[in-house]
Design a protein around this motif. Structure first.
Motif, mmCIF file in Angstrom:
data_model
loop_
_atom_site.group_PDB
_atom_site.id
_atom_site.type_symbol
_atom_site.label_atom_id
_atom_site.label_comp_id
_atom_site.label_asym_id
_atom_site.label_seq_id
_atom_site.Cartn_x
_atom_site.Cartn_y
_atom_site.Cartn_z
ATOM 1 N N GLY A 191 0.693 -1.136 -0.008
ATOM 2 C CA GLY A 191 0.013 0.040 -0.036
ATOM 3 C C GLY A 191 0.873 1.226 0.132
ATOM 4 N N ARG A 192 2.043 1.085 0.203
ATOM 5 C CA ARG A 192 2.868 2.411 0.092
ATOM 6 C C ARG A 192 3.189 2.804 -1.222
ATOM 7 N N THR A 193 3.475 4.130 -1.341
ATOM 8 C CA THR A 193 3.563 4.675 -2.739
ATOM 9 C C THR A 193 4.582 5.870 -2.501
ATOM 10 N N GLY A 194 5.438 6.161 -3.737
ATOM 11 C CA GLY A 194 6.446 7.358 -3.462
ATOM 12 C C GLY A 194 6.840 7.464 -5.001
ATOM 13 N N VAL A 195 7.833 8.381 -5.014
ATOM 14 C CA VAL A 195 8.489 8.591 -6.335
ATOM 15 C C VAL A 195 9.841 8.928 -5.858
ATOM 16 N N VAL A 196 10.978 8.156 -6.731
ATOM 17 C CA VAL A 196 12.290 7.950 -6.479
ATOM 18 C C VAL A 196 13.028 8.567 -7.614
ATOM 19 N N ARG A 197 14.002 9.558 -7.374
ATOM 20 C CA ARG A 197 14.743 10.143 -8.427
ATOM 21 C C ARG A 197 15.804 9.248 -8.670
ATOM 22 N N VAL A 198 15.951 8.626 -10.006
ATOM 23 C CA VAL A 198 16.981 7.461 -10.357
ATOM 24 C C VAL A 198 17.766 8.579 -11.421
ATOM 25 N N ALA A 199 19.329 8.360 -10.974
ATOM 26 C CA ALA A 199 20.423 8.876 -11.695
ATOM 27 C C ALA A 199 21.226 7.751 -11.747
ATOM 28 N N ARG B 110 8.106 5.609 -10.171
ATOM 29 C CA ARG B 110 6.810 6.048 -9.512
ATOM 30 C C ARG B 110 6.486 4.647 -8.963
ATOM 31 N N LEU B 111 6.597 4.616 -7.715
ATOM 32 C CA LEU B 111 6.204 3.213 -7.046
ATOM 33 C C LEU B 111 4.651 3.378 -6.599
ATOM 34 N N GLY B 112 3.589 2.641 -7.240
ATOM 35 C CA GLY B 112 2.424 2.597 -7.195
ATOM 36 C C GLY B 112 1.921 1.504 -7.978
#
Length: 263
Positions: free
Chosen positions: A183-191, A202-204
């Protein structure tokens, strides 16, 4: 160099890399574990060999302007390879993959640009670059499965990484497992580095990537591009993670490994 040229060159590099290793493997090593958890080394080579045979038949059908072999044909190929002994699988892979790559290499410039191949599982025929890239994805990742048995620091080649990286965005909805997020969501900046790129993971539901990177993401992930390819394909376990891989914020590597269990 055209897209098809670059893919075919990467296929040759991957094949030659394995062709230098496979003949040296003992029967005991062929029965040993690989980077694919459920397969020994010979089974990985069997998968690659049968895939090469099917891919060659599909490419040849396109060249002959006739229907591609269907699932019944694929299953007979799989059954034959599954029945082989371990040494036969290893030797057979080398021959089948060489034959496939030689056919790709024989295509003239016009054919590489204009031919479309019916793969049998896509909505419509694809061009030579796309067909070859799908095979490269299989060959590069399973080549790593073989090589990592003898080198825990094994990496993907720069040539394969460069070809596979752009196509991963379209695969994340299939390979990502959002149920693992509880149920968690989040946005990760990937470099990534080598090649350099920056994008948002985008984790969703679904898992996706895009280039709309927020100014304040929930976390960051910095890593070599080849490690990103291995992460989303389930091949970046703790023993095989380069020191250059770093995370900050709410999402760590354990979460990402769970979201991308592999294929």
């Amino acid at each position: 160099m055209s897209n098809a040229d670059a893919v075919i060159a990467a296929l040759r590099i991957e094949h030659d890399r394995l062709a230098g290793l496979v003949p040296t493997l003992t029967d005991e090593q062929l029965a040993g574990p690989s980077g694919a958890a459920e397969w020994d080394l010979s089974q990985v080579l069997s998968h690659l060999g049968s895939g090469a045979e099917i891919s060659r038949g599909t490419l040849q059908a396109a060249l002959d302007d006739r229907p591609a072999p269907g699932r019944d044909s694929w299953e007979s190929v799989w059954d034959r390879w599954n029945a082989m002994g371990r040494r036969e699988r290893a030797d057979g892979f080398l021959k089948a993959d060489e034959s496939l790559i030689e056919l790709y290499e024989s295509l003239d410039a016009k054919t590489r640009e204009t031919l479309h191949v019916d793969l049998g599982f896509m909505p419509e025929p694809v061009d030579v670059a796309a067909a070859g890239r799908l095979r490269l994805n299989e060959l590069a990742l399973h080549s790593w499965d073989v090589r990592v048995a003898f080198d825990e620091h094994a990496t993907l080649t720069p040539e394969s990484t460069g070809q596979l990286l752009p196509g991963l965005a379209g695969m994340l909805g299939w390979i990502g497992k959002p149920d693992r997020l509880d149920g968690r969501t989040g946005v990760v900046r990937v470099a990534t580095s080598a090649p350099a790129s920056v994008f948002a993971l985008r984790l969703g539901d679904p898992v996706s990537v895009d280039h709309d990177v927020p100014a304040e993401p929930d976390g960051t992930l910095t890593l070599p591009a080849e490690a990103w390819v291995r992460l989303v394909s389930g091949r970046l376990g703790p023993r095989h993670t380069p020191a250059a891989v770093t995370t900050t914020g709410a999402v760590d590597l354990d979460v990402l490994r769970a979201v991308f269990p592999g294929y």
